[in-house]
Design a protein around this motif. Structure first.
Motif, PDB file in Angstrom:
ATOM      1  N   GLN A 142      43.459  38.144  28.615  1.00  0.00           N
ATOM      2  CA  GLN A 142      43.013  38.011  29.715  1.00  0.00           C
ATOM      3  C   GLN A 142      41.784  37.141  29.896  1.00  0.00           C
ATOM      4  O   GLN A 142      41.706  36.140  30.221  1.00  0.00           O
ATOM      5  CB  GLN A 142      42.814  39.259  30.129  1.00  0.00           C
ATOM      6  CG  GLN A 142      42.872  38.022  32.050  1.00  0.00           C
ATOM      7  CD  GLN A 142      44.873  37.632  32.085  1.00  0.00           C
ATOM      8  OE1 GLN A 142      45.156  38.657  32.340  1.00  0.00           O
ATOM      9  NE2 GLN A 142      44.127  36.835  32.451  1.00  0.00           N
ATOM     10  N   ILE A 143      40.689  37.363  29.025  1.00  0.00           N
ATOM     11  CA  ILE A 143      39.864  36.447  28.958  1.00  0.00           C
ATOM     12  C   ILE A 143      39.923  35.070  28.342  1.00  0.00           C
ATOM     13  O   ILE A 143      39.554  33.401  29.304  1.00  0.00           O
ATOM     14  CB  ILE A 143      38.320  36.877  28.252  1.00  0.00           C
ATOM     15  CG1 ILE A 143      37.769  38.235  29.446  1.00  0.00           C
ATOM     16  CG2 ILE A 143      37.512  36.075  28.359  1.00  0.00           C
ATOM     17  CD1 ILE A 143      37.005  39.424  28.934  1.00  0.00           C
ATOM     18  N   ILE A 144      40.788  35.661  27.193  1.00  0.00           N
ATOM     19  CA  ILE A 144      41.505  34.010  26.484  1.00  0.00           C
ATOM     20  C   ILE A 144      42.243  33.432  27.074  1.00  0.00           C
ATOM     21  O   ILE A 144      42.109  32.186  27.151  1.00  0.00           O
ATOM     22  CB  ILE A 144      41.402  35.088  25.434  1.00  0.00           C
ATOM     23  CG1 ILE A 144      39.919  35.594  24.157  1.00  0.00           C
ATOM     24  CG2 ILE A 144      41.776  33.841  24.143  1.00  0.00           C
ATOM     25  CD1 ILE A 144      41.000  36.238  23.379  1.00  0.00           C
ATOM     26  N   ASN A 189      30.308  25.036  18.147  1.00  0.00           N
ATOM     27  CA  ASN A 189      31.080  23.984  19.068  1.00  0.00           C
ATOM     28  C   ASN A 189      32.561  25.155  19.421  1.00  0.00           C
ATOM     29  O   ASN A 189      33.407  24.117  20.215  1.00  0.00           O
ATOM     30  CB  ASN A 189      31.600  22.632  17.869  1.00  0.00           C
ATOM     31  CG  ASN A 189      29.900  21.735  17.726  1.00  0.00           C
ATOM     32  OD1 ASN A 189      29.881  21.470  18.985  1.00  0.00           O
ATOM     33  ND2 ASN A 189      30.008  21.358  16.659  1.00  0.00           N
ATOM     34  N   LEU A 190      32.466  25.826  18.982  1.00  0.00           N
ATOM     35  CA  LEU A 190      33.835  26.702  19.100  1.00  0.00           C
ATOM     36  C   LEU A 190      33.188  27.820  19.848  1.00  0.00           C
ATOM     37  O   LEU A 190      32.198  28.406  19.504  1.00  0.00           O
ATOM     38  CB  LEU A 190      34.396  27.213  17.711  1.00  0.00           C
ATOM     39  CG  LEU A 190      35.019  26.477  17.343  1.00  0.00           C
ATOM     40  CD1 LEU A 190      35.181  26.525  15.889  1.00  0.00           C
ATOM     41  CD2 LEU A 190      36.276  25.217  17.947  1.00  0.00           C
ATOM     42  N   PRO A 191      33.653  28.052  21.368  1.00  0.00           N
ATOM     43  CA  PRO A 191      34.002  29.573  21.938  1.00  0.00           C
ATOM     44  C   PRO A 191      34.047  31.508  20.716  1.00  0.00           C
ATOM     45  O   PRO A 191      34.507  30.748  20.553  1.00  0.00           O
ATOM     46  CB  PRO A 191      34.603  29.671  23.568  1.00  0.00           C
ATOM     47  CG  PRO A 191      35.963  28.998  22.646  1.00  0.00           C
ATOM     48  CD  PRO A 191      35.651  27.975  21.409  1.00  0.00           C
ATOM     49  N   LEU A 192      33.062  31.705  21.876  1.00  0.00           N
ATOM     50  CA  LEU A 192      33.017  32.988  21.296  1.00  0.00           C
ATOM     51  C   LEU A 192      33.188  34.024  22.742  1.00  0.00           C
ATOM     52  O   LEU A 192      32.281  34.223  23.217  1.00  0.00           O
ATOM     53  CB  LEU A 192      31.484  33.995  20.814  1.00  0.00           C
ATOM     54  CG  LEU A 192      31.326  34.938  20.578  1.00  0.00           C
ATOM     55  CD1 LEU A 192      32.555  35.693  19.670  1.00  0.00           C
ATOM     56  CD2 LEU A 192      30.364  35.743  19.775  1.00  0.00           C
ATOM     57  N   PHE A 193      34.720  34.719  22.501  1.00  0.00           N
ATOM     58  CA  PHE A 193      34.773  35.431  23.491  1.00  0.00           C
ATOM     59  C   PHE A 193      34.688  37.139  23.596  1.00  0.00           C
ATOM     60  O   PHE A 193      35.095  37.422  22.296  1.00  0.00           O
ATOM     61  CB  PHE A 193      36.316  35.628  24.062  1.00  0.00           C
ATOM     62  CG  PHE A 193      36.844  34.268  24.248  1.00  0.00           C
ATOM     63  CD1 PHE A 193      37.186  33.345  25.827  1.00  0.00           C
ATOM     64  CD2 PHE A 193      36.725  32.988  22.834  1.00  0.00           C
ATOM     65  CE1 PHE A 193      37.318  32.135  25.268  1.00  0.00           C
ATOM     66  CE2 PHE A 193      37.840  32.125  23.300  1.00  0.00           C
ATOM     67  CZ  PHE A 193      37.675  31.616  24.568  1.00  0.00           C
ATOM     68  N   ALA A 194      33.884  37.308  24.231  1.00  0.00           N
ATOM     69  CA  ALA A 194      33.530  39.097  24.037  1.00  0.00           C
ATOM     70  C   ALA A 194      33.459  39.758  25.192  1.00  0.00           C
ATOM     71  O   ALA A 194      33.379  39.607  26.641  1.00  0.00           O
ATOM     72  CB  ALA A 194      32.415  39.618  22.700  1.00  0.00           C
ATOM     73  N   LEU A 195      34.379  41.130  25.161  1.00  0.00           N
ATOM     74  CA  LEU A 195      33.691  42.112  26.234  1.00  0.00           C
ATOM     75  C   LEU A 195      32.817  42.122  27.172  1.00  0.00           C
ATOM     76  O   LEU A 195      32.501  42.483  28.100  1.00  0.00           O
ATOM     77  CB  LEU A 195      34.690  43.496  26.032  1.00  0.00           C
ATOM     78  CG  LEU A 195      36.209  42.962  25.806  1.00  0.00           C
ATOM     79  CD1 LEU A 195      36.423  44.696  25.473  1.00  0.00           C
ATOM     80  CD2 LEU A 195      36.921  42.521  26.903  1.00  0.00           C
ATOM     81  N   TYR A 246      31.155  33.246  25.131  1.00  0.00           N
ATOM     82  CA  TYR A 246      31.540  32.349  26.155  1.00  0.00           C
ATOM     83  C   TYR A 246      31.364  32.449  27.456  1.00  0.00           C
ATOM     84  O   TYR A 246      31.481  33.299  27.679  1.00  0.00           O
ATOM     85  CB  TYR A 246      33.060  31.911  25.884  1.00  0.00           C
ATOM     86  CG  TYR A 246      33.791  30.963  26.676  1.00  0.00           C
ATOM     87  CD1 TYR A 246      33.654  29.642  26.757  1.00  0.00           C
ATOM     88  CD2 TYR A 246      35.110  32.290  28.113  1.00  0.00           C
ATOM     89  CE1 TYR A 246      34.837  29.444  27.290  1.00  0.00           C
ATOM     90  CE2 TYR A 246      35.246  31.053  28.557  1.00  0.00           C
ATOM     91  CZ  TYR A 246      35.644  29.645  28.399  1.00  0.00           C
ATOM     92  OH  TYR A 246      36.614  29.182  29.314  1.00  0.00           O
ATOM     93  N   GLN A 247      30.190  31.921  28.531  1.00  0.00           N
ATOM     94  CA  GLN A 247      30.335  31.657  29.966  1.00  0.00           C
ATOM     95  C   GLN A 247      29.483  32.967  30.650  1.00  0.00           C
ATOM     96  O   GLN A 247      29.279  33.155  31.039  1.00  0.00           O
ATOM     97  CB  GLN A 247      31.373  31.671  30.998  1.00  0.00           C
ATOM     98  CG  GLN A 247      32.447  31.005  30.399  1.00  0.00           C
ATOM     99  CD  GLN A 247      33.441  30.977  32.180  1.00  0.00           C
ATOM    100  OE1 GLN A 247      33.931  32.130  31.988  1.00  0.00           O
ATOM    101  NE2 GLN A 247      34.300  29.781  32.239  1.00  0.00           N
ATOM    102  N   SER A 248      28.383  32.470  29.123  1.00  0.00           N
ATOM    103  CA  SER A 248      27.061  33.677  29.107  1.00  0.00           C
ATOM    104  C   SER A 248      26.096  32.841  28.782  1.00  0.00           C
ATOM    105  O   SER A 248      25.954  32.126  28.858  1.00  0.00           O
ATOM    106  CB  SER A 248      27.404  34.910  28.408  1.00  0.00           C
ATOM    107  OG  SER A 248      27.115  34.140  27.191  1.00  0.00           O
ATOM    108  N   PRO A 249      25.490  33.713  29.576  1.00  0.00           N
ATOM    109  CA  PRO A 249      23.810  32.705  29.643  1.00  0.00           C
ATOM    110  C   PRO A 249      22.890  32.823  28.169  1.00  0.00           C
ATOM    111  O   PRO A 249      22.980  33.320  27.419  1.00  0.00           O
ATOM    112  CB  PRO A 249      22.676  34.045  30.345  1.00  0.00           C
ATOM    113  CG  PRO A 249      23.691  34.471  30.877  1.00  0.00           C
ATOM    114  CD  PRO A 249      25.119  34.501  30.424  1.00  0.00           C
TER     115      PRO A 249
END
Length: 203
Positions: free
Chosen positions: A51-53, A167-173, A151-154
């Motif tokens: 869902q985050i992705i 240059n690429l996002p990292l998605f994690a819970l 991604y979108q973290s401080p």
């Protein structure tokens, strides 16, 4: 979803003296295999990550994971995203794509691990599929050890040690920010303790 509590409930947040896949030492270890042995929890975590992705509007054609640790997380994420799944594996120490897996020219691939520390294995997988013509669009993991920026973290981590493409996002819970040390400068070693490796490359 309280990711930290899920890891604690599964006895997957260990305390001691551990050797990480990156070669660094830490007093804490995340053992995602203990979380993923419960198929229902694995499914729920993958759906939350998917869902985050989706919310990022990223297009993904395929999920690729480095064996062995990333396979369960990657497969469940691919299932949640409704895309195909492949994995890379080491042969004589070198990461490669085997078992008849192929990628298409320009195919958008998300590289998934169970846990990202420095991202070394994920980056090796990314390089393999890119050499074969695919396009890596990002990275994903159930948990992030805090060396790479999520991604979108401080932006407060030691990103200079991260091996992922910045240059690429990292998605994690979740970010699990624990102290880690170079093996040559580990205070736990200096106290006479020996690091153990409870993950896929050790006992």
């Amino acid at each position: 979803m309280n990711i930290t509590q899920i890891y604690k409930n599964a006895n997957a947040l260990l305390e001691g003296h551990f050797l990480l896949s990156s070669g660094r030492h830490s007093p804490f270890y995340l053992q995602s295999a203990k979380v993923l042995e419960n198929p229902k929890i694995a499914e729920e975590l993958a759906k939350a990550l998917a869902q985050i992705i989706r919310d990022s509007a990223m297009q993904v054609d395929c999920v690729c994971s480095p064996a062995l640790g990333g396979i369960l997380a990657g497969y469940e994420l691919a299932r949640a995203l409704g895309v195909r799944f492949i994995f890379t594996e080491r042969v004589n120490g070198a990461m490669c794509l085997r078992r008849g897996f192929k990628v298409k020219e320009g195919e958008k691939i998300l590289v998934c691990e169970d846990i990202i520390t420095t991202g070394g294995s994920a980056m090796e997988s990314a390089q393999i599929v890119e050499k074969l013509g695919a396009k890596v669009v990002g990275y994903a993991a159930l948990a992030n050890r805090g060396i790479c920026n999520r991604y979108q973290s401080p932006n407060h981590f030691e990103a200079k040690e991260c091996k992922l493409n910045p240059n690429l996002p990292l998605f994690a819970l979740e970010d699990f920010v624990f102290e880690t040390y170079e093996a040559t400068n580990c205070p736990l070693c200096q106290q006479g303790s020996t690091a153990i490796k409870p993950g896929s490359r050790g006992n």
